[in-house]
Scaffold this motif. Structure first.
Motif, PDB file in Angstrom:
ATOM      1  N   UNK A 152      47.712  29.790  37.448  1.00  0.00           N
ATOM      2  CA  UNK A 152      49.010  28.907  36.782  1.00  0.00           C
ATOM      3  C   UNK A 152      49.571  28.455  38.108  1.00  0.00           C
ATOM      4  N   UNK A 219      56.466  31.793  33.090  1.00  0.00           N
ATOM      5  CA  UNK A 219      54.991  31.735  33.198  1.00  0.00           C
ATOM      6  C   UNK A 219      54.288  31.522  31.964  1.00  0.00           C
ATOM      7  N   UNK A 220      54.742  32.111  30.899  1.00  0.00           N
ATOM      8  CA  UNK A 220      53.833  31.977  29.735  1.00  0.00           C
ATOM      9  C   UNK A 220      54.135  30.689  29.044  1.00  0.00           C
TER      10      UNK A 220
ATOM     11  N   UNK B  87      49.915  49.135  34.394  1.00  0.00           N
ATOM     12  CA  UNK B  87      50.879  48.696  33.484  1.00  0.00           C
ATOM     13  C   UNK B  87      50.536  47.174  33.013  1.00  0.00           C
ATOM     14  N   UNK B  88      50.090  47.129  31.547  1.00  0.00           N
ATOM     15  CA  UNK B  88      49.959  45.753  31.213  1.00  0.00           C
ATOM     16  C   UNK B  88      50.960  44.951  31.002  1.00  0.00           C
ATOM     17  N   UNK B  89      51.044  43.799  31.494  1.00  0.00           N
ATOM     18  CA  UNK B  89      51.953  42.858  31.397  1.00  0.00           C
ATOM     19  C   UNK B  89      51.595  41.500  31.404  1.00  0.00           C
ATOM     20  N   UNK B  90      52.455  40.398  31.042  1.00  0.00           N
ATOM     21  CA  UNK B  90      51.989  39.141  30.837  1.00  0.00           C
ATOM     22  C   UNK B  90      51.393  38.223  31.787  1.00  0.00           C
ATOM     23  N   UNK B  91      50.285  37.554  31.821  1.00  0.00           N
ATOM     24  CA  UNK B  91      49.638  37.051  33.025  1.00  0.00           C
ATOM     25  C   UNK B  91      50.351  36.036  33.607  1.00  0.00           C
ATOM     26  N   UNK B  92      51.135  35.370  32.625  1.00  0.00           N
ATOM     27  CA  UNK B  92      51.910  34.083  33.196  1.00  0.00           C
ATOM     28  C   UNK B  92      53.355  34.641  33.829  1.00  0.00           C
ATOM     29  N   UNK B  93      53.951  35.776  33.069  1.00  0.00           N
ATOM     30  CA  UNK B  93      55.281  36.092  33.501  1.00  0.00           C
ATOM     31  C   UNK B  93      55.529  36.868  34.697  1.00  0.00           C
ATOM     32  N   UNK B  94      54.461  37.392  35.086  1.00  0.00           N
ATOM     33  CA  UNK B  94      54.636  38.568  35.882  1.00  0.00           C
ATOM     34  C   UNK B  94      54.086  38.204  37.344  1.00  0.00           C
ATOM     35  N   UNK B  95      55.195  38.044  38.284  1.00  0.00           N
ATOM     36  CA  UNK B  95      54.931  37.829  39.610  1.00  0.00           C
ATOM     37  C   UNK B  95      53.803  38.723  40.352  1.00  0.00           C
ATOM     38  N   UNK B  96      53.231  38.466  41.218  1.00  0.00           N
ATOM     39  CA  UNK B  96      52.187  39.215  41.923  1.00  0.00           C
ATOM     40  C   UNK B  96      52.721  40.607  42.447  1.00  0.00           C
ATOM     41  N   UNK B  98      55.073  42.195  41.514  1.00  0.00           N
ATOM     42  CA  UNK B  98      55.641  43.436  40.530  1.00  0.00           C
ATOM     43  C   UNK B  98      54.326  43.695  39.679  1.00  0.00           C
ATOM     44  N   UNK B  99      53.159  43.400  39.944  1.00  0.00           N
ATOM     45  CA  UNK B  99      52.036  43.804  39.169  1.00  0.00           C
ATOM     46  C   UNK B  99      51.525  45.134  39.270  1.00  0.00           C
ATOM     47  N   UNK B 101      47.902  45.942  38.362  1.00  0.00           N
ATOM     48  CA  UNK B 101      46.882  45.281  37.689  1.00  0.00           C
ATOM     49  C   UNK B 101      45.540  46.466  38.040  1.00  0.00           C
ATOM     50  N   UNK B 104      42.248  45.081  39.266  1.00  0.00           N
ATOM     51  CA  UNK B 104      42.143  44.771  40.459  1.00  0.00           C
ATOM     52  C   UNK B 104      41.917  45.955  41.569  1.00  0.00           C
ATOM     53  N   UNK B 141      47.510  40.929  31.780  1.00  0.00           N
ATOM     54  CA  UNK B 141      47.153  41.983  32.927  1.00  0.00           C
ATOM     55  C   UNK B 141      46.521  43.414  32.542  1.00  0.00           C
TER      56      UNK B 141
END
Lengths: 276, 276
Positions: A152, A219-220, B87-96, B98-99, B101, B104, B141
């Motif tokens: 994205x 983002x979403x 921590x599972x979180x939204x792929x669009x909304x979560x800046x890198x 703050x992830x 993952x 990874x 994520x």
């Protein structure tokens, strides 16, 4: 986003009605079952403006201790399916120089997806969320790995560059390793900039009502992404706990929900030319 | 290896009979269903020597164009389950930045498993064959990744060193990333050296019968691994196409099967003190 997609003519009604979930349930049948398969035609009505209020689904507002996000844009999205094909063989019997381990090659792409996004900061995002290993046995070197890639960006040019970097990396890795790497784009939504008068109606309402606010990028995807094709559109975000959504622990403070609803009301009144 | 495991008292009969497959079928019930749940006690009979003939399940003999592998040892095996929790979180909304993952972080361990084995060449093996991603959605994520690790070596000291390297890497990565990494050993078989007189009986039979042969190490486990605890033991390998086994395309040449059976016969006769 099925309803807004059909409304804005992004895809035909038939496509939405024929969609199936993983258990094979069909949208058309399920709408009928609950009495929601109505008779009115979808879309083609004039819309003066569209506003949508939503939890952020990310951690930015909460971190910044702001109540309202004035959404200016939505990240563009590219979804890919990637398949790496090696040769399944016995984990004990196969020396390392004879292996064609699809998972080892796949992990390098998975890491590069994140590296591409980080080179495209602050609005680049790269995620691998779905992975399927074949045959997925403790004892067997994976012969094939299928996984999703999500890239994205808020800027069309930078988004395109992320795509080129991914394709170049995959091609180089295929040539370096000799394993087949297939990369198929399965979805593309352009980045969306919301209409200036709608963004300023949201900002003005938040200011007038005295809520701490900040500009935001989503983002979403949201219905607003599709509605922006047929009407001036704006969005309002409120914080959610730890940025978590689509999850049982999703949580928004009641006073934030109230604030979001108030900003929505006053943005609509403003845009409609009605004094509150 | 259930029968040989009970015979050699590696685990109790009850454990083998109670084992379930992924569909919940129980060994005891299935043996009864086909009439193989016999009345005689298992094991505890004297065995003068044990020989086993098998396809190699690897590519070494085929590459070397040899007909018979004189198996001298079987690689020791350590199986682990590894769980990385983020921590599972939204792929669009979560800046890198703050992830958390989990995938990874998991990919770095998956790559290290192979690196550890390659540092322990030529008899080191490292494989990740099974991977489960949660929630395994394109849009999310990964919050948790569970995967298998298989480490093998022919030498007890080197095998132990591989184990220490893996644990040290996981501990360092947990401290570097802040994501929880659990590593649990679920199975351990020591490396096995076959008895010298049995190995030489196999080598002698192959030589006498005029088959091209070479010394071999087995990567996979076999009944011979457990039988070696209660009797002098040897193994004979023949080539298989592309090293593939447990697969519909598994193939061995009929003349190689004949050669393997001949070497088995003559090794047994030799060990029994009977002139052929």
């Amino acid at each position: 986003m099925m309803g807004s997609g059909v409304f804005a003519d992004v895809f035909p009604l038939e496509v939405a009605l024929a969609a199936k979930d993983v258990q094979g349930k069909v949208v058309r049948d399920e709408l009928r079952a609950i009495g929601y398969d109505g008779a009115l035609p979808v879309g083609r009505r004039p819309v003066a403006a569209y506003f949508e209020a939503h939890i952020e689904q990310g951690p930015v507002l909460e971190d910044a201790r702001k109540v309202i996000g004035v959404v200016e844009a939505v990240l563009g999205l590219r979804w890919y399916d990637c398949v790496v094909t090696g040769l399944e063989s016995h984990a004990g019997a196969t020396p390392h120089d004879r292996r064609k381990d699809a998972l080892q090659v796949a992990t390098r792409i998975m890491q590069e997806v994140v590296a591409i996004a980080e080179r495209s900061a602050p609005h680049g995002r790269g995620t691998v969320g779905f992975v399927q290993v074949h045959p997925n046995s403790r004892n067997v070197i994976p012969g094939q790995v299928t996984f999703s890639i999500d890239l994205r960006n808020v800027d069309v040019e930078r988004h395109d560059r992320m795509d080129r970097e991914l394709r170049a990396f995959a091609a180089r890795l295929q040539s370096d390793t000799g394993l087949r790497i297939e990369l198929r784009e399965v979805s593309y939504n352009r980045p969306v900039q919301f209409e200036a008068s709608c963004v300023s109606a949201v900002r003005g309402a938040a200011g007038k009502l005295g809520y701490d606010h900040m500009p935001c990028t989503s983002g979403p995807g949201h219905d607003a992404v599709f509605m922006a094709r047929v009407a001036p559109t704006g969005m309002i975000f409120i914080p959610c706990k730890d940025g978590i959504s689509h999850n049982e622990i999703e949580h928004a403070e009641p006073e934030h929900v109230t604030a979001g609803a108030n900003v929505l009301l006053h943005a609509v009144l403003d845009k409609a030319g009605v004094a509150a």
